[in-house]
Design a protein around this motif. Structure first.
Motif, PDB file in Angstrom:
ATOM      1  N   ASN A 296       0.804  -1.218   0.000  1.00  0.00           N
ATOM      2  CA  ASN A 296       0.000   0.000   0.000  1.00  0.00           C
ATOM      3  C   ASN A 296       0.843   1.277   0.000  1.00  0.00           C
ATOM      4  OD1 ASN A 296       0.963   0.010   2.605  1.00  0.00           O
ATOM      5  ND2 ASN A 296      -1.049  -0.068   3.595  1.00  0.00           N
ATOM      6  N   THR A 297       2.173   1.139   0.041  1.00  0.00           N
ATOM      7  CA  THR A 297       3.041   2.319  -0.010  1.00  0.00           C
ATOM      8  C   THR A 297       3.629   2.537  -1.396  1.00  0.00           C
ATOM      9  OG1 THR A 297       5.046   1.110   0.623  1.00  0.00           O
ATOM     10  CG2 THR A 297       3.677   2.000   2.408  1.00  0.00           C
ATOM     11  N   VAL A 298       3.264   1.685  -2.340  1.00  0.00           N
ATOM     12  CA  VAL A 298       3.846   1.729  -3.675  1.00  0.00           C
ATOM     13  C   VAL A 298       2.733   1.853  -4.706  1.00  0.00           C
ATOM     14  CG1 VAL A 298       5.333   0.553  -5.338  1.00  0.00           C
ATOM     15  CG2 VAL A 298       5.737   0.263  -2.885  1.00  0.00           C
ATOM     16  N   ALA A 299       2.873   2.818  -5.624  1.00  0.00           N
ATOM     17  CA  ALA A 299       1.860   2.999  -6.669  1.00  0.00           C
ATOM     18  C   ALA A 299       2.548   3.228  -8.007  1.00  0.00           C
ATOM     19  CB  ALA A 299       0.948   4.183  -6.345  1.00  0.00           C
ATOM     20  N   PHE A 300       2.099   2.533  -9.015  1.00  0.00           N
ATOM     21  CA  PHE A 300       2.643   2.717 -10.359  1.00  0.00           C
ATOM     22  C   PHE A 300       2.306   4.119 -10.850  1.00  0.00           C
ATOM     23  CE2 PHE A 300       2.355   2.334 -15.019  1.00  0.00           C
ATOM     24  CZ  PHE A 300       3.596   1.793 -15.305  1.00  0.00           C
ATOM     25  N   LYS A 301       3.292   4.813 -11.403  1.00  0.00           N
ATOM     26  CA  LYS A 301       3.090   6.178 -11.881  1.00  0.00           C
ATOM     27  C   LYS A 301       3.000   6.241 -13.394  1.00  0.00           C
ATOM     28  CE  LYS A 301       5.211  10.783 -11.730  1.00  0.00           C
ATOM     29  NZ  LYS A 301       5.435  10.899 -13.188  1.00  0.00           N
ATOM     30  N   SER A 302       4.012   5.720 -14.081  1.00  0.00           N
ATOM     31  CA  SER A 302       4.009   5.745 -15.542  1.00  0.00           C
ATOM     32  C   SER A 302       5.025   4.746 -16.054  1.00  0.00           C
ATOM     33  CB  SER A 302       4.341   7.150 -16.076  1.00  0.00           C
ATOM     34  OG  SER A 302       5.644   7.544 -15.665  1.00  0.00           O
ATOM     35  N   GLY A 303       4.937   4.467 -17.328  1.00  0.00           N
ATOM     36  CA  GLY A 303       5.893   3.552 -17.934  1.00  0.00           C
ATOM     37  C   GLY A 303       5.852   3.647 -19.437  1.00  0.00           C
ATOM     38  N   PHE A 304       6.906   3.193 -20.049  1.00  0.00           N
ATOM     39  CA  PHE A 304       6.933   3.158 -21.511  1.00  0.00           C
ATOM     40  C   PHE A 304       7.990   2.166 -21.950  1.00  0.00           C
ATOM     41  CE2 PHE A 304      10.316   6.131 -20.544  1.00  0.00           C
ATOM     42  CZ  PHE A 304      11.265   5.919 -21.531  1.00  0.00           C
ATOM     43  N   SER A 305       7.922   1.784 -23.202  1.00  0.00           N
ATOM     44  CA  SER A 305       8.894   0.870 -23.795  1.00  0.00           C
ATOM     45  C   SER A 305       9.555   1.547 -24.972  1.00  0.00           C
ATOM     46  CB  SER A 305       8.209  -0.418 -24.261  1.00  0.00           C
ATOM     47  OG  SER A 305       7.605  -1.099 -23.187  1.00  0.00           O
ATOM     48  N   ASN A 306      10.869   1.315 -25.125  1.00  0.00           N
ATOM     49  CA  ASN A 306      11.525   1.695 -26.364  1.00  0.00           C
ATOM     50  C   ASN A 306      12.072   0.437 -27.009  1.00  0.00           C
ATOM     51  OD1 ASN A 306      13.949   1.120 -25.012  1.00  0.00           O
ATOM     52  ND2 ASN A 306      14.383   3.274 -24.561  1.00  0.00           N
ATOM     53  N   ASP A 307      12.971   0.584 -27.949  1.00  0.00           N
ATOM     54  CA  ASP A 307      13.412  -0.583 -28.697  1.00  0.00           C
ATOM     55  C   ASP A 307      14.376  -1.474 -27.934  1.00  0.00           C
ATOM     56  OD1 ASP A 307      15.108   1.601 -28.838  1.00  0.00           O
ATOM     57  OD2 ASP A 307      15.977   1.009 -30.750  1.00  0.00           O
ATOM     58  N   VAL A 308      14.858  -1.035 -26.774  1.00  0.00           N
ATOM     59  CA  VAL A 308      15.810  -1.868 -26.036  1.00  0.00           C
ATOM     60  C   VAL A 308      15.392  -2.162 -24.603  1.00  0.00           C
ATOM     61  CG1 VAL A 308      17.784  -1.123 -27.409  1.00  0.00           C
ATOM     62  CG2 VAL A 308      17.198   0.144 -25.338  1.00  0.00           C
ATOM     63  N   ALA A 309      14.424  -1.447 -24.068  1.00  0.00           N
ATOM     64  CA  ALA A 309      14.085  -1.643 -22.654  1.00  0.00           C
ATOM     65  C   ALA A 309      12.661  -1.196 -22.369  1.00  0.00           C
ATOM     66  CB  ALA A 309      15.064  -0.869 -21.764  1.00  0.00           C
ATOM     67  N   GLN A 310      12.153  -1.662 -21.218  1.00  0.00           N
ATOM     68  CA  GLN A 310      10.897  -1.160 -20.674  1.00  0.00           C
ATOM     69  C   GLN A 310      11.231  -0.377 -19.410  1.00  0.00           C
ATOM     70  OE1 GLN A 310       8.189  -4.355 -19.919  1.00  0.00           O
ATOM     71  NE2 GLN A 310       7.915  -4.897 -21.938  1.00  0.00           N
ATOM     72  N   HIS A 311      10.603   0.775 -19.264  1.00  0.00           N
ATOM     73  CA  HIS A 311      10.892   1.639 -18.120  1.00  0.00           C
ATOM     74  C   HIS A 311       9.617   1.862 -17.318  1.00  0.00           C
ATOM     75  CE1 HIS A 311      14.916   2.806 -19.591  1.00  0.00           C
ATOM     76  NE2 HIS A 311      14.372   2.684 -20.792  1.00  0.00           N
ATOM     77  N   ALA A 312       9.715   1.689 -16.013  1.00  0.00           N
ATOM     78  CA  ALA A 312       8.583   1.923 -15.127  1.00  0.00           C
ATOM     79  C   ALA A 312       8.991   2.906 -14.042  1.00  0.00           C
ATOM     80  CB  ALA A 312       8.125   0.617 -14.492  1.00  0.00           C
ATOM     81  N   PHE A 313       8.094   3.827 -13.723  1.00  0.00           N
ATOM     82  CA  PHE A 313       8.310   4.796 -12.658  1.00  0.00           C
ATOM     83  C   PHE A 313       7.233   4.569 -11.601  1.00  0.00           C
ATOM     84  CE2 PHE A 313      10.186   6.522 -16.457  1.00  0.00           C
ATOM     85  CZ  PHE A 313      11.411   6.982 -16.010  1.00  0.00           C
ATOM     86  N   VAL A 314       7.666   4.384 -10.369  1.00  0.00           N
ATOM     87  CA  VAL A 314       6.785   4.026  -9.258  1.00  0.00           C
ATOM     88  C   VAL A 314       6.947   5.082  -8.178  1.00  0.00           C
ATOM     89  CG1 VAL A 314       6.305   2.276  -7.514  1.00  0.00           C
ATOM     90  CG2 VAL A 314       6.996   1.576  -9.804  1.00  0.00           C
ATOM     91  N   ARG A 315       5.851   5.508  -7.587  1.00  0.00           N
ATOM     92  CA  ARG A 315       5.935   6.534  -6.549  1.00  0.00           C
ATOM     93  C   ARG A 315       5.647   5.931  -5.179  1.00  0.00           C
ATOM     94  NH1 ARG A 315       0.305   9.661  -8.061  1.00  0.00           N
ATOM     95  NH2 ARG A 315      -1.086   8.399  -6.750  1.00  0.00           N
ATOM     96  N   GLN A 316       6.176   6.572  -4.167  1.00  0.00           N
ATOM     97  CA  GLN A 316       5.879   6.201  -2.789  1.00  0.00           C
ATOM     98  C   GLN A 316       4.642   6.959  -2.335  1.00  0.00           C
ATOM     99  OE1 GLN A 316       9.004   7.167  -0.022  1.00  0.00           O
ATOM    100  NE2 GLN A 316       8.070   6.051   1.679  1.00  0.00           N
ATOM    101  N   GLN A 317       3.803   6.294  -1.537  1.00  0.00           N
ATOM    102  CA  GLN A 317       2.620   6.959  -1.011  1.00  0.00           C
ATOM    103  C   GLN A 317       2.378   6.513   0.435  1.00  0.00           C
ATOM    104  OE1 GLN A 317      -0.464   5.738  -3.733  1.00  0.00           O
ATOM    105  NE2 GLN A 317      -0.826   3.797  -2.685  1.00  0.00           N
ATOM    106  N   ILE A 318       1.692   7.358   1.161  1.00  0.00           N
ATOM    107  CA  ILE A 318       1.306   7.055   2.529  1.00  0.00           C
ATOM    108  C   ILE A 318      -0.191   7.330   2.649  1.00  0.00           C
ATOM    109  CG2 ILE A 318       1.609   7.653   4.970  1.00  0.00           C
ATOM    110  CD1 ILE A 318       4.453   8.562   4.270  1.00  0.00           C
ATOM    111  N   ASN A 319      -0.947   6.318   3.009  1.00  0.00           N
ATOM    112  CA  ASN A 319      -2.404   6.454   3.081  1.00  0.00           C
ATOM    113  C   ASN A 319      -2.983   7.009   1.774  1.00  0.00           C
ATOM    114  OD1 ASN A 319      -2.386   5.561   5.770  1.00  0.00           O
ATOM    115  ND2 ASN A 319      -2.021   7.641   6.531  1.00  0.00           N
ATOM    116  N   GLY A 320      -2.389   6.575   0.680  1.00  0.00           N
ATOM    117  CA  GLY A 320      -2.867   7.008  -0.623  1.00  0.00           C
ATOM    118  C   GLY A 320      -2.367   8.363  -1.076  1.00  0.00           C
TER     119      GLY A 320
END
Length: 553
Positions: free
Chosen positions: A51-75
């Motif tokens: 419950n302290t981790v929330a997916f923020k955004s992500g994308f793929s290019n030709d060599v990798a997939q990138h994910a950005f995750v944010r920290q949260q407290i009580n949402g």
């Protein structure tokens, strides 16, 4: 700045790279879900609850997939507490960066005690500006004492001074906790982008747009078409955004011959400046789009937030002898302001010096790509300094014409001085440019720090071109194999890999990992040798030089 707040350092970041990658132990499914895998990896790596981790955004290019995750407290999200996870095409984790605050000393209630209107009043009074109506947020901020305070986050602007700030007001005490400054200081007849100064000669370019990057050209967003210096990627104007340059003759001809004997403010010179700035920003848009980044209003269904073309205020009245770029989060326009320079008579216009326009535009790229689009992740002195360095390095890259790597001097035209506006030329010669990693021990101003980083990148560029040669079509074809193409791929890829508020060390490691991801480590030793030649070797730390390279290099 006219405001006083407690000194505040963003959460410190950590960064790890894993070469060819490590297995995601919790999931080896062939149809790996980027969001679920990234969130689960962050939980496992940092030992935090779901419950302290929330997916923020992500994308793929030709060599990798990138994910950005944010920290949260009580949402409620924690400001600048982000983690970035990169997966290669084998679904293995190749890098992990984090600025999570894992064990805060105390956490304030997530229910505000003061209203948003009260917070806006506090911010407006403290920062001498007005709330710009951008949707406010509620976020936690980690203070230096380890406590976590709840804040109202609002954007404040002052049109007279050009200030564009993000204020974090304590939602319980009403105090101004910290501030993000979005501004980073400092056919067309144009100066082609490979040219730096006016003495190299204006040219009339016919259809210079790259329609694979700007499918409807530079004057249309797919719905609205203009005959002015306004389009999907940029708008160039003086004063008000309605004050654009209009075509000189029907058929989208912007042919204005600059007269250097007259003041830059006379009509023909103003039109020449608006046209040149419009051309440079659009050209950089098309180049960077091919290597995975853009500012544009209409994204043509390819993802990301639109409505964020670059606004270019030419001959802006708010300053002189400088230029700046403000980079708010994805979905808001980057704002470039170009000023006049008074070292000569008549004055000279920064919008006619390509390397200054390129430098400023690159601030938008580096601020957006580091940390997943927040615009907040180059806020420490060292990372902000690297922001200046990346901007100089991009300006240089755009102007290379062949495989030679001459010394590069920034800002010669505006000051009418062959020395330029930096302390040394960028050079492979340690005599011409003696700056090293240890130079940071005595430097505390971002442009000075940026010179160290830009000179390191100059050397990396030289090493890659020596190995692979030069691709004359690298601006439009990222599949070419020249060292200049390799360099820009690694330049862009590393921005996404590195953590929020990187250091020289973590940014260097991101370059090494980027090379592993895209080129299977083919340039490992070259990159290490060039960084080490300026003190950023394997054992470099705490601004102490080291020239060591990995075994086998």
């Amino acid at each position: 700045m006219a405001y006083l707040v407690e000194a505040h350092d963003p959460p410190k970041s950590s960064f790890e790279t894993f070469g060819q990658g490590v297995d995601v132990k919790f999931s080896k499914r062939a149809d790996q879900d980027l969001e679920g895998a990234a969130v689960a990896f962050v939980q496992s790596k940092l030992g935090v609850s779901a419950n302290t981790v929330a997916f923020k955004s992500g994308f793929s290019n030709d060599v990798a997939q990138h994910a950005f995750v944010r920290q949260q407290i009580n949402g409620v999200p924690v400001a600048n507490a982000v983690a970035n996870v990169a997966f290669n095409k084998d679904n293995k984790v190749v890098s992990f960066g984090s600025s999570f605050v894992v064990k805060p000393k105390s956490v304030a209630s997530s229910t505000p005690s003061i209203t948003l209107d009260q917070a806006i009043t506090t911010a407006e009074n403290a920062l001498s500006g007005k709330f710009n109506e951008h949707p406010p947020t509620i976020e936690f901020v980690a203070k230096q004492d380890g406590s976590m305070v709840l804040t109202h986050v609002v954007q404040i602007q002052n049109d007279e001074t050009g200030a564009w700030l993000e204020a974090f007001v304590d939602a319980h005490s009403g105090d101004l906790v910290t501030v993000t400054d979005f501004v980073t200081k400092a056919s067309y007849r144009v100066l082609p982008i490979q040219k730096e100064v006016l003495t190299e000669g204006f040219e009339v370019l016919t259809d210079p747009q790259d329609t694979t990057a700007s499918p409807d050209g530079w004057h249309s967003d797919g719905t609205t078409t203009t005959t002015t210096t306004a389009g999907n990627n940029a708008i160039s104007f003086k004063g008000a955004q309605t004050a654009t340059a209009t075509e000189s003759s029907p058929g989208l001809n912007f042919i204005f011959t600059q007269d250097p004997s007259q003041a830059p403010t006379v009509q023909v010179n103003l039109d020449a400046a608006r046209t040149n700035a419009f051309y440079i920003v659009n050209t950089i848009h098309d180049v960077s789009y091919k290597y995975a980044f853009n500012f544009q209003n209409n994204n043509f269904g390819k993802g990301g937030n639109g409505n964020d073309r670059v606004t270019i205020s030419v001959q802006d009245s708010a300053g002189i002898d400088n230029a700046d770029f403000a980079t708010p989060a994805d979905g808001q326009s980057g704002r470039m302001r170009m000023f006049l320079w008074d070292f000569t008579n008549p004055e000279r216009d920064g919008a006619l010096e390509n390397d200054i326009v390129s430098h400023e535009n690159t601030h938008g790229i580096t601020n957006r790509m580091t940390g997943g689009g927040t615009g907040r992740c180059l806020q420490t002195t060292e990372s902000g300094g690297m922001g200046e360095g990346w901007s100089d390095a991009m300006a240089e890259w755009l102007e290379h014409k062949d495989a030679t790597v001459p010394d590069f001097i920034l800002g010669q035209y505006v000051e009418n001085n062959t020395v330029g506006i930096r302390s040394h030329p960028y050079s492979t010669s340690a005599t011409t440019n003696p700056l090293r990693y240890s130079s940071l021990q005595t430097l505390n101003e971002v442009h000075d720090i940026g010179e160290v980083w830009a000179n390191m990148l100059h050397n990396v560029y030289a090493g890659l071109v020596a190995d692979h040669g030069f691709s004359p079509t690298a601006h439009t074809d990222p599949t070419t194999t020249g060292g200049n193409t390799v360099f820009l791929h690694l330049f862009i890829d590393a921005l996404t890999l590195q953590p929020c508020n990187p250091t020289f060390l973590s940014a260097r490691d991101a370059w090494i990992q980027a090379d592993q991801n895209r080129f299977a480590g083919a340039n490992f030793c070259t990159i290490w040798r060039e960084f080490a030649s300026r003190g950023l070797g394997v054992n470099a730390a705490n601004h102490q030089d080291d020239g060591t390279v990995p075994a086998g290099c």
